[in-house]
Design an enzyme around this catalytic site. Structure first.
Site, short mmCIF file in Angstrom:
data_model
loop_
_atom_site.label_atom_id
_atom_site.label_comp_id
_atom_site.label_asym_id
_atom_site.label_seq_id
_atom_site.Cartn_x
_atom_site.Cartn_y
_atom_site.Cartn_z
N ASN A 273 0.83 -1.21 0.00
CA ASN A 273 0.00 0.00 0.00
C ASN A 273 0.87 1.26 0.00
OD1 ASN A 273 -2.36 -1.45 0.07
ND2 ASN A 273 -2.85 -1.01 2.19
N ARG B 133 -5.66 1.58 -13.19
CA ARG B 133 -4.26 1.71 -12.77
C ARG B 133 -3.61 0.38 -12.40
NH1 ARG B 133 -4.50 5.58 -8.72
NH2 ARG B 133 -4.34 7.22 -10.28
N HIS C 113 -16.03 3.16 -14.81
CA HIS C 113 -15.88 2.45 -13.54
C HIS C 113 -17.15 1.69 -13.16
CE1 HIS C 113 -14.85 2.32 -9.07
NE2 HIS C 113 -13.77 1.85 -9.64
N HIS D 164 -15.51 -3.15 0.52
CA HIS D 164 -15.55 -2.50 -0.79
C HIS D 164 -16.96 -2.10 -1.21
CE1 HIS D 164 -14.53 -2.29 -5.25
NE2 HIS D 164 -13.52 -1.64 -4.71
#
Length: 691
Positions: A50, A410, A440, A597
């Site tokens: 991360n 990405r 998205h 999420h």
């Protein structure tokens, strides 16, 4: 208080510092002795990777702004240079903490459990001989040491790869007396080398490739004396710059940009903590970095590679217990999706419920003679994707298959370019969405002939069509044949594949057109109801809360007396608990076994209780610069489950929850008399658990 008062900088937490705070919560999992040991190691590795990405993207962006003299500030009014200074201070402490956890907690605990990461001082003579044989046969033939002299300038150093700088004495066969050399650890070799059982006396023993190279580095420079060998790693800017107005083929432009990512500007240098100042200063100079960009580490510079140990050690008692995701009863009784959906929606909550029905729905559509077309968005799918295979088969079978692939997901750009080519070769129509707006939204649209009419079947999700992450991330997926939803999704696909104005949608909210305004409208409705003295409530669960207009609206709602509970996993720029402004707002973050999420937005709405799921967080990029879909959960039996298990269970969690304080720090919620874990509750409700 008027709106201008709600825009004061002191009411907003800086987004980059908030992201670092999330990483701190991840590393706290590695310190938690209630966690299985190998999972604690996994969390430590996740924190490391991360942080790599944080430097590659967020710090890189700030450095660009500073370089070009940008004075642009966010709602917190901090200049890019001020943010960088705070990041440097926090990140150095964070890295120090990471290695303290590794050296003082994880490695001793692993050793107690007969799992050892052996450093050179721990090698017994027999093991030393085995390692030398391994070096000579597996490592030495691939190494290419580079002595630094006028004929051998400093090499191009790959992003996040392991290197060594070696200090030397003496002269080589040509009389050269280069004092330094660079050795790259080959990317083809494993970073963690398991020791054969016959050499490890009942232990799971491992040696790092860095230790093996270090121990034998003198062999690379015969006749010379290697006086020092120090590992280092460079993190580079990984943002891709493609001028949307100048390109005519996005795929080709990205293919041209991808190779340069490995050698773009350096943003951070990590070196072994015993590296002399002279050498670390030399390296900083080579990468055009400052002293603040130097991170000295007490352990492997590629700490994330220790994740391999979790996969190589077969010790179930040191890992999370296994489980089999559940499947809704209606799908067990009838395997024909089209029949099932005509009798009502199916809402899946991954990973507690299986991702397999999504694959089966697609597969059934691909072979059904009455299905005429399949349209789907793809953001991340992973390698060897079953979803992609099914779409290719559908195209081969003569279905009209249209796939909207987001090439600029990405770190998945190369994989997405490859699957775009595969799908085109299979006969599918492939488009790359809308230039300037990332696609998205997560959507599948199946058009089926039924008698004399056509019916649309839809899947809408909060997460990607990625089978592996569906086992690790919590996400909702709605399967429906609702007529209005089908028409809305069809319009969204027409927007992305064709040209023309956005048609008015009946049920869905979409970015960049109606989602932001829609959320503000629903917040305003709660405000007006609260002002009349009636019950008003907002519960929202998301990955990130950054948008200043939504934050100001939430402050306004709090002042009006609306009770607001926010469950925000990562970045949160809102400050809760400020007297007169946000004392009716609580913000909690859940960090546990699964990556939270789901995006769920609940409004009491005068007792109507509106529930939305979405692919979008409340962040400017999602609300204004992406194509996103937000869909209502309308069937009462389904929406009540979302409220109970997707929201309220998280608000009662007292084992994995962290409460945001008004100063931007987080405090762990203290376990009450009865420990409650939302994720565990969901597993018990939906899954078959393996003990």
């Amino acid at each position: 208080m008027d709106t201008t008062e709600l825009n004061k900088p002191e009411l907003y937490i800086n987004r980059e510092l908030s992201l670092l705070e999330f990483n701190r919560r991840v590393i706290e999992q590695a310190k938690d002795e209630n966690m299985p040991l190998l999972e604690r190691l996994r969390f430590l590795c996740i924190a490391s990777t991360n942080l790599d990405e944080f430097f590659e993207v967020r710090v890189a962006g700030l450095k660009h702004q500073v370089k070009y003299g940008s004075k642009q500030t966010g709602p917190d009014n901090l200049l890019p240079a001020e943010v960088l200074a705070r990041i440097n201070e926090t990140a150095h402490l964070f890295v120090e903490e990471q290695y303290n956890v590794l050296n003082e907690l994880i490695i001793p605990a692993l050793s107690k459990n007969k799992i050892r990461l052996l450093r050179r001082g721990q090698w017994k003579p027999r093991l030393t001989r085995w390692i030398r044989r391994y070096f000579n046969s597996e490592v030495l033939p691939i190494l290419s040491p580079i002595g630094l002299d006028p004929a051998h300038p400093f090499p191009r150093v790959l992003n996040k790869n392991l290197y060594f700088i070696v200090s030397l004495d003496g002269k080589d066969a040509f009389g050269r007396d280069s004092r330094q050399a660079i050795v790259q650890a080959p990317r083809s070799l494993p970073r963690i080398v398991p020791i054969p059982s016959e050499e490890s006396a009942g232990y799971h023993d491992f040696v790092m490739l860095s230790s093996i190279i270090h121990a034998h580095v003198g062999d690379l420079f015969p006749g010379m004396n290697a006086t020092g060998c120090y590992q280092f790693k460079v993190t580079r800017d990984s943002m891709l710059f493609v001028d949307d107005e100048e390109i005519d083929d996005l795929l080709r432009a990205l293919e041209g940009e991808l190779p340069s990512r490995r050698f773009s500007d350096a943003v951070r240098l990590e070196v072994a903590d015993n590296c002399p100042d002279e050498l670390s200063s030399f390296l900083l100079k080579q990468f055009h970095l400052q002293t603040d960009d130097l991170y000295r580490v007490s352990g492997p510079v590629n700490l994330g590679r220790l994740l391999t140990i979790c996969d190589l050690v077969d010790r179930p008692e040191l890992k999370f217990s296994g489980f089999t995701p559940g499947i809704p009863n209606r799908l067990l009784k009838n395997i024909n999706f089209f029949d099932v959906l005509r009798n009502g929606d199916i809402l899946l909550l991954h990973p507690f419920q299986s991702f397999a029905p999504i694959i089966d729905f697609l597969r059934q559509a691909s072979i059904d003679p009455n299905v005429l077309s399949i349209k789907q968005t793809l953001y991340r799918t992973g390698t060897d994707s079953v979803v992609v295979d099914v779409l290719k088969n559908a195209a081969h079978a003569g279905k009209e298959v249209t796939v909207v692939i987001e090439l600029r997901a990405r770190f998945d750009e190369a994989a997405n370019i490859e699957l775009a080519s595969e799908l085109q070769d299979a006969g599918a129509h492939v488009v790359y969405g809308v230039v300037g707006y990332k696609t998205h939204a997560k959507m599948i649209l199946v058009v089926r002939r039924e008698g004399r009419s056509l019916r649309r079947y839809v899947h809408l999700g909060t997460g990607n069509y990625h089978a592996r992450t569906a086992r690790l991330y919590t996400d909702y997926g709605l399967l429906t044949c609702d007529k209005s939803v089908g028409e809305d999704v069809n319009k969204l696909f027409h927007q992305m594949t064709g040209l023309g104005r956005a048609g008015k949608l009946k049920k869905l909210l979409q970015s960049p057109f109606t989602l932001h305004k829609g959320m503000l409208t629903y917040i305003e409705k709660e405000i007006s109801v609260a002002k009349q003295g009636e019950k008003a409530r907002i519960i929202a669960k998301m990955n990130g809360l950054v948008d200043p207009e939504i934050i100001a609206a939430l402050y306004k709602a709090s002042q009006a007396g609306v009770k607001i509970d926010l469950i925000v996993r990562g970045i949160c720029c809102l400050r809760p608990g400020i007297k007169g402004i946000s004392e009716n707002i609580s913000v909690r973050s859940i960090v546990g076994r699964f990556l939270e999420h789901t995006r769920v937005y609940y409004f009491y709405h005068g007792g109507e209780e509106l529930v939305f799921c979405s692919s979008a967080d409340w962040m400017p990029r999602n609300l204004h610069h992406r194509v996103e879909a937000c869909f209502p959960i309308e069937e009462k039996r389904t929406s009540s489950l979302v409220i109970k298990y997707g929201l309220l269970s998280y608000l009662s969690d007292n084992t994995q929850a962290w409460l945001l304080q008004c100063d931007g720090s987080y405090q762990r919620v203290k376990t009450g008399v009865k420990p409650r874990s939302a994720q565990q509750q969901l597993m018990e409700h939906y899954c078959n658990l393996h003990h």
